[in-house]
Design a protein around this motif. Sequence first.
Motif, PDB file in Angstrom:
ATOM      1  N   ILE A  26       5.816  15.295  -2.559  1.00 12.36           N
ATOM      2  CA  ILE A  26       6.307  16.596  -3.032  1.00 12.36           C
ATOM      3  C   ILE A  26       5.138  17.533  -3.310  1.00 12.36           C
ATOM      4  CG2 ILE A  26       7.442  17.736  -4.978  1.00 12.36           C
ATOM      5  CD1 ILE A  26       9.394  15.403  -5.039  1.00 12.36           C
ATOM      6  N   ASN A  27       4.077  17.035  -3.918  1.00 15.55           N
ATOM      7  CA  ASN A  27       2.913  17.885  -4.191  1.00 15.55           C
ATOM      8  C   ASN A  27       2.213  18.298  -2.913  1.00 15.55           C
ATOM      9  OD1 ASN A  27       3.042  18.178  -6.930  1.00 15.55           O
ATOM     10  ND2 ASN A  27       1.882  16.330  -7.334  1.00 15.55           N
ATOM     11  N   TYR A  28       2.202  17.440  -1.916  1.00 11.39           N
ATOM     12  CA  TYR A  28       1.521  17.771  -0.664  1.00 11.39           C
ATOM     13  C   TYR A  28       2.252  18.884   0.080  1.00 11.39           C
ATOM     14  CZ  TYR A  28      -0.771  17.197   3.836  1.00 11.39           C
ATOM     15  OH  TYR A  28      -1.463  17.423   4.991  1.00 11.39           O
ATOM     16  N   PHE A  29       3.570  18.836   0.113  1.00 15.09           N
ATOM     17  CA  PHE A  29       4.341  19.804   0.880  1.00 15.09           C
ATOM     18  C   PHE A  29       4.877  20.956   0.032  1.00 15.09           C
ATOM     19  CE2 PHE A  29       4.788  15.996   3.576  1.00 15.09           C
ATOM     20  CZ  PHE A  29       4.287  16.535   4.742  1.00 15.09           C
ATOM     21  N   TYR A  30       4.490  21.051  -1.219  1.00 10.85           N
ATOM     22  CA  TYR A  30       5.062  22.069  -2.112  1.00 10.85           C
ATOM     23  C   TYR A  30       4.569  23.466  -1.751  1.00 10.85           C
ATOM     24  CZ  TYR A  30       6.334  24.547  -6.352  1.00 10.85           C
ATOM     25  OH  TYR A  30       6.850  25.443  -7.238  1.00 10.85           O
ATOM     26  N   LEU A  31       3.268  23.657  -1.623  1.00 10.21           N
ATOM     27  CA  LEU A  31       2.715  24.970  -1.330  1.00 10.21           C
ATOM     28  C   LEU A  31       2.351  25.079   0.143  1.00 10.21           C
ATOM     29  CD1 LEU A  31       0.363  25.513  -4.379  1.00 10.21           C
ATOM     30  CD2 LEU A  31       2.570  26.566  -3.962  1.00 10.21           C
ATOM     31  N   THR A  32       2.830  26.151   0.772  1.00 13.46           N
ATOM     32  CA  THR A  32       2.459  26.381   2.164  1.00 13.46           C
ATOM     33  C   THR A  32       1.214  27.259   2.175  1.00 13.46           C
ATOM     34  OG1 THR A  32       3.918  28.285   2.267  1.00 13.46           O
ATOM     35  CG2 THR A  32       4.830  26.185   2.997  1.00 13.46           C
ATOM     36  N   PRO A  33       0.255  26.950   3.009  1.00 12.21           N
ATOM     37  CA  PRO A  33      -0.960  27.768   3.037  1.00 12.21           C
ATOM     38  C   PRO A  33      -0.688  29.161   3.586  1.00 12.21           C
ATOM     39  CG  PRO A  33      -1.002  26.149   4.774  1.00 12.21           C
ATOM     40  CD  PRO A  33       0.207  25.842   3.943  1.00 12.21           C
ATOM     41  N   THR A  34      -1.334  30.140   2.999  1.00 13.28           N
ATOM     42  CA  THR A  34      -1.153  31.507   3.468  1.00 13.28           C
ATOM     43  C   THR A  34      -2.069  31.752   4.665  1.00 13.28           C
ATOM     44  OG1 THR A  34      -2.848  32.271   1.946  1.00 13.28           O
ATOM     45  CG2 THR A  34      -0.566  32.351   1.166  1.00 13.28           C
ATOM     46  N   PRO A  35      -1.576  32.453   5.670  1.00 11.84           N
ATOM     47  CA  PRO A  35      -2.435  32.731   6.829  1.00 11.84           C
ATOM     48  C   PRO A  35      -3.558  33.686   6.420  1.00 11.84           C
ATOM     49  CG  PRO A  35      -0.363  33.905   7.023  1.00 11.84           C
ATOM     50  CD  PRO A  35      -0.239  33.002   5.828  1.00 11.84           C
ATOM     51  N   PRO A  36      -4.695  33.581   7.078  1.00 16.73           N
ATOM     52  CA  PRO A  36      -5.803  34.478   6.727  1.00 16.73           C
ATOM     53  C   PRO A  36      -5.452  35.931   7.033  1.00 16.73           C
ATOM     54  CG  PRO A  36      -6.321  33.186   8.669  1.00 16.73           C
ATOM     55  CD  PRO A  36      -5.028  32.653   8.131  1.00 16.73           C
ATOM     56  N   SER A  38      -5.724  39.773   8.172  1.00 12.14           N
ATOM     57  CA  SER A  38      -6.299  40.333   9.390  1.00 12.14           C
ATOM     58  C   SER A  38      -7.406  41.339   9.089  1.00 12.14           C
ATOM     59  CB  SER A  38      -5.213  40.988  10.231  1.00 12.14           C
ATOM     60  OG  SER A  38      -4.637  42.049   9.491  1.00 12.14           O
ATOM     61  N   THR A  39      -7.511  41.771   7.847  1.00 16.84           N
ATOM     62  CA  THR A  39      -8.561  42.727   7.510  1.00 16.84           C
ATOM     63  C   THR A  39      -9.899  42.012   7.479  1.00 16.84           C
ATOM     64  OG1 THR A  39      -8.257  42.356   5.161  1.00 16.84           O
ATOM     65  CG2 THR A  39      -6.977  44.120   6.143  1.00 16.84           C
ATOM     66  N   LYS A  40     -10.897  42.653   8.059  1.00 19.53           N
ATOM     67  CA  LYS A  40     -12.228  42.062   8.095  1.00 19.53           C
ATOM     68  C   LYS A  40     -13.017  42.527   6.880  1.00 19.53           C
ATOM     69  CE  LYS A  40     -12.530  41.653  13.079  1.00 19.53           C
ATOM     70  NZ  LYS A  40     -13.268  42.015  14.289  1.00 19.53           N
ATOM     71  N   LEU A  41     -13.684  41.598   6.260  1.00 22.99           N
ATOM     72  CA  LEU A  41     -14.519  41.943   5.119  1.00 22.99           C
ATOM     73  C   LEU A  41     -15.893  42.371   5.626  1.00 22.99           C
ATOM     74  CD1 LEU A  41     -13.654  38.955   2.783  1.00 22.99           C
ATOM     75  CD2 LEU A  41     -12.798  41.282   2.644  1.00 22.99           C
ATOM     76  N   LEU A  42     -16.366  43.446   5.065  1.00 22.67           N
ATOM     77  CA  LEU A  42     -17.679  43.941   5.456  1.00 22.67           C
ATOM     78  C   LEU A  42     -18.744  43.174   4.675  1.00 22.67           C
ATOM     79  CD1 LEU A  42     -16.998  47.774   5.539  1.00 22.67           C
ATOM     80  CD2 LEU A  42     -17.196  46.210   7.462  1.00 22.67           C
ATOM     81  N   ILE A  43     -19.635  42.580   5.401  1.00 20.38           N
ATOM     82  CA  ILE A  43     -20.710  41.823   4.778  1.00 20.38           C
ATOM     83  C   ILE A  43     -21.991  42.636   4.943  1.00 20.38           C
ATOM     84  CG2 ILE A  43     -22.058  39.696   4.820  1.00 20.38           C
ATOM     85  CD1 ILE A  43     -19.570  38.332   5.981  1.00 20.38           C
ATOM     86  N   THR A  44     -22.560  43.028   3.837  1.00 15.08           N
ATOM     87  CA  THR A  44     -23.790  43.806   3.900  1.00 15.08           C
ATOM     88  C   THR A  44     -24.968  42.886   3.633  1.00 15.08           C
ATOM     89  OG1 THR A  44     -23.600  44.355   1.575  1.00 15.08           O
ATOM     90  CG2 THR A  44     -22.613  45.892   3.136  1.00 15.08           C
TER      91      THR A  44
END
Length: 52
Positions: A26-36, A38-44
């Motif tokens: 139950i703990n393994y299947f309880y939370l579904t992972p959120t997809p990443p 689409s916005t790109k983070l700007l890395i300076t």
Amino acid sequence: MPQMAPISWLLLFFIFSFTLILFSIINYFYLTPTPPSSTKLLITQSTLIWKW
């Protein structure tokens, strides 16, 4: 103090084992992972100028 029969110990073992396995599933299947997102983070990158 009465003692428990071996069948009762076996029954307790199966109940606790089943509970542990069910709880883990139950703990393994309880939370579904959120997809990443689409916005790109700007890395300076800051360049360091070393003055020795």
